[in-house]
Design an enzyme around this catalytic site. Sequence first.
Site, PDB file in Angstrom:
ATOM      1  N   THR A 100       0.821  -1.211   0.000  1.00 20.30           N
ATOM      2  CA  THR A 100       0.000   0.000   0.000  1.00 20.30           C
ATOM      3  C   THR A 100       0.853   1.258   0.000  1.00 20.30           C
ATOM      4  OG1 THR A 100      -1.822  -1.112   1.134  1.00 20.30           O
ATOM      5  CG2 THR A 100      -1.763   1.282   1.260  1.00 20.30           C
ATOM      6  N   THR A 140      -3.853  -1.421  -4.719  1.00 22.47           N
ATOM      7  CA  THR A 140      -2.497  -1.890  -4.426  1.00 22.47           C
ATOM      8  C   THR A 140      -2.337  -3.349  -4.820  1.00 22.47           C
ATOM      9  OG1 THR A 140      -2.159  -0.347  -2.595  1.00 22.47           O
ATOM     10  CG2 THR A 140      -0.890  -2.394  -2.533  1.00 22.47           C
ATOM     11  N   SER A 317      47.166 -12.517  -0.008  1.00 18.91           N
ATOM     12  CA  SER A 317      47.397 -12.631   1.421  1.00 18.91           C
ATOM     13  C   SER A 317      48.095 -11.381   1.951  1.00 18.91           C
ATOM     14  CB  SER A 317      48.263 -13.856   1.735  1.00 18.91           C
ATOM     15  OG  SER A 317      48.601 -13.897   3.107  1.00 18.91           O
ATOM     16  N   SER A 318      47.728 -11.027   3.175  1.00 15.70           N
ATOM     17  CA  SER A 318      48.400  -9.908   3.830  1.00 15.70           C
ATOM     18  C   SER A 318      49.632 -10.359   4.607  1.00 15.70           C
ATOM     19  CB  SER A 318      47.428  -9.221   4.793  1.00 15.70           C
ATOM     20  OG  SER A 318      47.003 -10.148   5.793  1.00 15.70           O
TER      21      SER A 318
END
Length: 463
Positions: A100, A140, A317-318
């Site tokens: 609605t 609606t 990868s860090s």
Amino acid sequence: MTRIETDSIGARELPEASLFGVNTLRATENFDISPLKIGNEPAFVRALAAIKKAAAKANGETGVIPHTIRNAIVTACDEILAGQHHGQFVVDLLEGSGGTSINMNTNEVIANRALQIIGHRAGQYDLLNPNDHVNSGQSTNDVVPAAVKLAVLEKAPLLLSSLAHLAEVMQQRAEAFGNVLKIGRTCMQAAQPMTLGQEFEGYSSALFRARDKIRAAVEDLAVLPLGGTAIGTGLGAHPGYKEAVYRHLSSDIGLALRPADNMFDGMQNSDSFARVSSEIRIAAEVIGKISLDLIILSSGTKSGIGEIKLPAVQPGSSIMPGKVNPVLPMMMQQVAYAVVGNDAAVSLASMSGQLEINHFEPVIASRMFDSMDLLTRGCRIFADKCISGIQALEEQALENLMGSSALATVFVPKFGYAKVSKLVKQAEAEGKLFIDLLVEMGLLTKEEVIDALRDAANPQRTA
């Protein structure tokens, strides 16, 4: 500058510049649940505007609304269809009123813009009313599901194109890998010889099939509940409206739209959404499975299978220098997980309709739009940044093939089951590869072994 609007609950103050009205304002306060507003879904906004435009034409044609009002509504809708005023569609897509608030947001924006077009201020609803004029002949309950269907129909070509693009790029890789011999695997164990090209042909075929299944399911969305108004009876729509609204809507958007054969069925049931969502989920599952295969096949040559090399798009990868992860297949796996979850929500919502309508089309719309967007973007990225750059590691693939005792089956027709069994046991006892033993004993040359493996991978070649 502000203006005052009143509804059945009371009066509220709105910014003078806003095109939405008091119903929309209340909805923004009650349903501020997610970052996704209906204005963030342009296809949905356009679908709502297209329906309101066709309804105005139909109501003008049947004499329900004056010609001046009809033209103003059509002009306002044309502006929305052209991309204007989307920022005025501020209701949360997960609003809790069964649609609605979505419908009233649309009615109010169109009514207020139409008022401006004919030279009046927004909010002068005694002259042009969101309910009595913009929403005439509608509810609606028929507008929102019809708009969701139109939005999916608009979004579908991009999704289908992305799936086809991924399938085509996969087929290109299949052709490039047509002569790359490798071992096929079942239950993660060596099975029979094949080519890498055959593996990718299978992927391409599955993707084309998924595309076709979605396309077939989407075609059913051209059947709309529009004209059923609140529950399927059509109460509130003027005689001639239903025929006219389908004629105008079909002409305006260029699709052959038609009402449901049984309007009560069309209002009560959301199975057409569930069917499309299901096919989208299956496509995502196919891509997720392919992605997992690529991760396995690309696992390091020293510590895994290593038969293909994926493009290195970023460091993996860090902490581990030089590590490159299969980030794009992993991305697509996560897309698949999200789409599967979205489909579960669509399924539950479709099942949970109550009596004459389904109140949960907003969440159906939200989840279906999300799934379509994820796959549309994901397939393009996956095809262009990953699949197109895959390289075959031919030597490793051949080494894996030649090192498998599963190849013994290939030589049974030439040497007989008993002799091949004896050779397999001898190779194991001497710690040698079965193929190396064949060559060492002079039974076959290495070239003859490879030819035999090619024949085994392509039986039709020698048929």
